[in-house]
Design a protein around this motif. Structure first.
Motif, PDB file in Angstrom:
ATOM      1  N   MET A   1       0.914  -1.179  -0.040  1.00  0.00           N
ATOM      2  CA  MET A   1      -0.078  -0.058   0.070  1.00  0.00           C
ATOM      3  C   MET A   1       0.843   1.281   0.004  1.00  0.00           C
ATOM      4  N   ILE A   2       0.542   2.183  -0.825  1.00  0.00           N
ATOM      5  CA  ILE A   2       1.256   3.286  -0.892  1.00  0.00           C
ATOM      6  C   ILE A   2       0.713   4.555  -0.110  1.00  0.00           C
ATOM      7  N   LYS A   3       1.330   5.099   0.807  1.00  0.00           N
ATOM      8  CA  LYS A   3       0.680   6.175   1.512  1.00  0.00           C
ATOM      9  C   LYS A   3       1.439   7.552   1.224  1.00  0.00           C
ATOM     10  N   PRO A   4       0.807   8.473   0.171  1.00  0.00           N
ATOM     11  CA  PRO A   4       1.546   9.614  -0.241  1.00  0.00           C
ATOM     12  C   PRO A   4       1.635  10.619   1.123  1.00  0.00           C
ATOM     13  N   LEU A   5       2.942  11.499   0.955  1.00  0.00           N
ATOM     14  CA  LEU A   5       3.307  12.426   1.929  1.00  0.00           C
ATOM     15  C   LEU A   5       2.460  13.766   1.467  1.00  0.00           C
ATOM     16  N   ALA A   6       2.370  14.377   2.655  1.00  0.00           N
ATOM     17  CA  ALA A   6       1.858  16.062   2.337  1.00  0.00           C
ATOM     18  C   ALA A   6       0.820  16.030   1.434  1.00  0.00           C
ATOM     19  N   ASP A   7       0.970  16.906   0.400  1.00  0.00           N
ATOM     20  CA  ASP A   7      -0.252  17.177  -0.498  1.00  0.00           C
ATOM     21  C   ASP A   7      -0.259  16.335  -1.680  1.00  0.00           C
ATOM     22  N   ARG A   8       0.443  15.124  -1.478  1.00  0.00           N
ATOM     23  CA  ARG A   8       0.537  14.437  -2.712  1.00  0.00           C
ATOM     24  C   ARG A   8      -0.731  13.294  -2.973  1.00  0.00           C
ATOM     25  N   VAL A   9      -1.100  13.056  -4.064  1.00  0.00           N
ATOM     26  CA  VAL A   9      -2.139  12.096  -4.431  1.00  0.00           C
ATOM     27  C   VAL A   9      -1.807  10.949  -5.314  1.00  0.00           C
ATOM     28  N   VAL A  10      -2.263   9.843  -5.079  1.00  0.00           N
ATOM     29  CA  VAL A  10      -1.918   8.537  -6.003  1.00  0.00           C
ATOM     30  C   VAL A  10      -3.250   8.418  -6.956  1.00  0.00           C
ATOM     31  N   ILE A  11      -2.962   8.620  -7.947  1.00  0.00           N
ATOM     32  CA  ILE A  11      -3.948   8.432  -9.179  1.00  0.00           C
ATOM     33  C   ILE A  11      -3.688   7.252  -9.907  1.00  0.00           C
ATOM     34  N   ARG A  12      -4.958   6.909 -10.626  1.00  0.00           N
ATOM     35  CA  ARG A  12      -4.864   5.858 -11.643  1.00  0.00           C
ATOM     36  C   ARG A  12      -5.512   6.317 -12.913  1.00  0.00           C
ATOM     37  N   ARG A  13      -4.693   6.190 -13.989  1.00  0.00           N
ATOM     38  CA  ARG A  13      -5.241   6.792 -15.267  1.00  0.00           C
ATOM     39  C   ARG A  13      -6.208   6.082 -15.816  1.00  0.00           C
ATOM     40  N   LEU A  14      -7.297   6.636 -16.274  1.00  0.00           N
ATOM     41  CA  LEU A  14      -8.643   5.952 -17.036  1.00  0.00           C
ATOM     42  C   LEU A  14      -8.012   5.406 -18.364  1.00  0.00           C
ATOM     43  N   GLU A  15      -8.615   4.480 -18.583  1.00  0.00           N
ATOM     44  CA  GLU A  15      -8.374   3.907 -20.023  1.00  0.00           C
ATOM     45  C   GLU A  15      -9.247   4.868 -21.021  1.00  0.00           C
ATOM     46  N   ALA A  16      -8.963   4.561 -22.421  1.00  0.00           N
ATOM     47  CA  ALA A  16      -9.581   5.380 -23.585  1.00  0.00           C
ATOM     48  C   ALA A  16     -11.332   4.927 -23.189  1.00  0.00           C
ATOM     49  N   GLU A  17     -11.463   3.708 -23.235  1.00  0.00           N
ATOM     50  CA  GLU A  17     -13.102   3.471 -23.383  1.00  0.00           C
ATOM     51  C   GLU A  17     -13.768   4.091 -22.076  1.00  0.00           C
ATOM     52  N   GLU A  18     -12.989   4.028 -20.780  1.00  0.00           N
ATOM     53  CA  GLU A  18     -13.417   4.920 -19.773  1.00  0.00           C
ATOM     54  C   GLU A  18     -13.782   6.334 -20.013  1.00  0.00           C
ATOM     55  N   THR A  19     -12.620   6.784 -20.495  1.00  0.00           N
ATOM     56  CA  THR A  19     -12.779   8.434 -21.087  1.00  0.00           C
ATOM     57  C   THR A  19     -13.981   8.371 -21.867  1.00  0.00           C
TER      58      THR A  19
ATOM     59  N   LEU D  89       8.175  10.938  -1.565  1.00  0.00           N
ATOM     60  CA  LEU D  89       6.948  10.877  -2.349  1.00  0.00           C
ATOM     61  C   LEU D  89       5.788  10.353  -1.415  1.00  0.00           C
ATOM     62  N   ALA D  90       6.235   9.093  -0.920  1.00  0.00           N
ATOM     63  CA  ALA D  90       4.968   8.115  -0.090  1.00  0.00           C
ATOM     64  C   ALA D  90       5.985   7.256   0.507  1.00  0.00           C
ATOM     65  N   ILE D  91       5.250   6.939   1.745  1.00  0.00           N
ATOM     66  CA  ILE D  91       5.627   5.734   2.447  1.00  0.00           C
ATOM     67  C   ILE D  91       5.231   4.383   1.961  1.00  0.00           C
ATOM     68  N   VAL D  92       5.826   3.310   1.564  1.00  0.00           N
ATOM     69  CA  VAL D  92       5.181   2.019   1.100  1.00  0.00           C
ATOM     70  C   VAL D  92       5.045   1.050   2.453  1.00  0.00           C
TER      71      VAL D  92
END
Lengths: 93, 93, 93, 93, 93, 93, 93
Positions: A1-19, D89-92
């Motif tokens: 599991m990735i826990k971002p620090l500070a103001d960081r956000v982990v995102i997953r790109r949406l595929e073309a069909e989703e778009t 960036l993040a803690i894992v």
């Protein structure tokens, strides 16, 4: 599991069909191409460079972000991107 | 629906005929060409880089903005632009 | 009508004959050439990048401004320029 | 023993086998490649450039950091890197 | 009459003979050549980029300023220069 | 005797043999090579660019600093370097 | 007499013989060569770019300063240099 620090956000790109389903298509000539993604983890916010940052996005939000922002990593077989919240332009509903 | 974050504003560029009606014509030699647009969505404002930003534009406002500012996207068949409020030069009435 | 936002000011450049009458002639070698103009609209001021800006110029003021500052637009057949108040060097009386 | 000053953190890069176990693989095209490391020493935080920095990482944390950040040194036969906390960036977990 | 805005100061360059009398001669190799001038108008000071500026020079002061600072204009047949007070290095008495 | 101003620190570079004893060896590929030194004088700290700086190092501390930071001078036959405290990465114990 | 403004300091470079006596010799390879000088006038300090500056040097102090800092002028037959106090690295006693 990735826990971002500070103001960081982990995102997953949406595929073309989703778009396509969401009705957003990126125009080819835009210098800074936005992209659609879904939020998978959100940092705690707090003070970043002396400024208080409140997190406005939450896990599951569909967001538009700048293509060249952030750092791509592969985590447990899935590509994700770590961006700062300020690289997120808008939430799509 | 696009909900811009922070001090961002979603605008739709006005077509030439609309521009003519409002009486604004852009001069060719201007280095940073302004453009006329109509506001379609306004972010909540708040603290941006530690400075409080109050939103001065509202949905429906006709505005002048800098041509090279912001990010163009196509949303539900219509091209819109996401800019920061500080990229908006003036409201045209 | 153009209503400038924040610390922006709409000015109309004065023609040569007008310039001569006021007694100001620009020297050719100046790197940043000032220009004479008359103020036609003034923004509300307020907080700009976190700093409070009080507007010191008013409609009708004759001002000196930096030639390369601002954005030129044509409004109802007349060319005007949108500048920030900080691009205005002095008021000429 | 290395005691980092201010918001600096001493980290030890994780080897490929370790990286594989944690399930993070870096994509080749990323401009700023993140790397996995383990924290071996943490500065006291405090005021850095006038901003208060609280340390969010602790010794033993597995972290993602930007490849080009920091300064590499060899200490008692082991290579370590001194970075600022903001380069993490993040803690894992 | 020119009324400078904010922290601006209008100065008139002193001629060589005047310079000689005051005993200041500029060395040829200095990268940023100072110049002697007399103050002819002083802005009101106040907040400039969020910092309060008190005006320390007054009309009639003989000052040293940086040659490349400011904007030269010709006003009623006389060349003057508009500089920021921070471009004035010292008062000569 | 050299009394550094503000947040400056006077350090004396440690020779290779000393470095070997402390167990720190610098890697060749590091872009910004750290160096080991001993602190010989410490400025009073206080406000630097508007930020309060407390001095964290003291005379006699063995420190790691960035090779390209600071100004080298020869004082009473001995080479010393004047750096800012923020150029000191860590204390070695 | 030269009265420096704000945080400026007027210094007179010490000749080689004087330098030798004080025991400071500059190394040839230093990118930013410090120089020894004596303080001849000190500005009042106060707020500079919004930050309060207290003057730490006084007339008669022997100081080390960065060679490329400041502006050289010739005043009553003597070359002096106007620097900001932050360009002074240390006081030599």
């Amino acid at each position: 599991m990735i826990k971002p620090l500070a103001d960081r956000v982990v995102i997953r790109r949406l595929e073309a069909e989703e778009t396509t389903k969401s009705g957003i298509v990126l125009t080819g000539s835009a210098k800074e191409k936005p992209q659609e993604a879904v939020v998978v983890a959100v940092g705690p916010g707090g003070y970043v460079d002396g400024n208080k940052v409140d997190m406005e996005v939450k896990v599951g939000d569909k967001v538009l972000f700048s293509k060249y922002a952030g750092t791509e990593i592969k985590h447990q077989g899935e590509e994700v991107i770590i961006v700062r919240q300020s690289d997120i332009l808008a939430i799509v509903e």
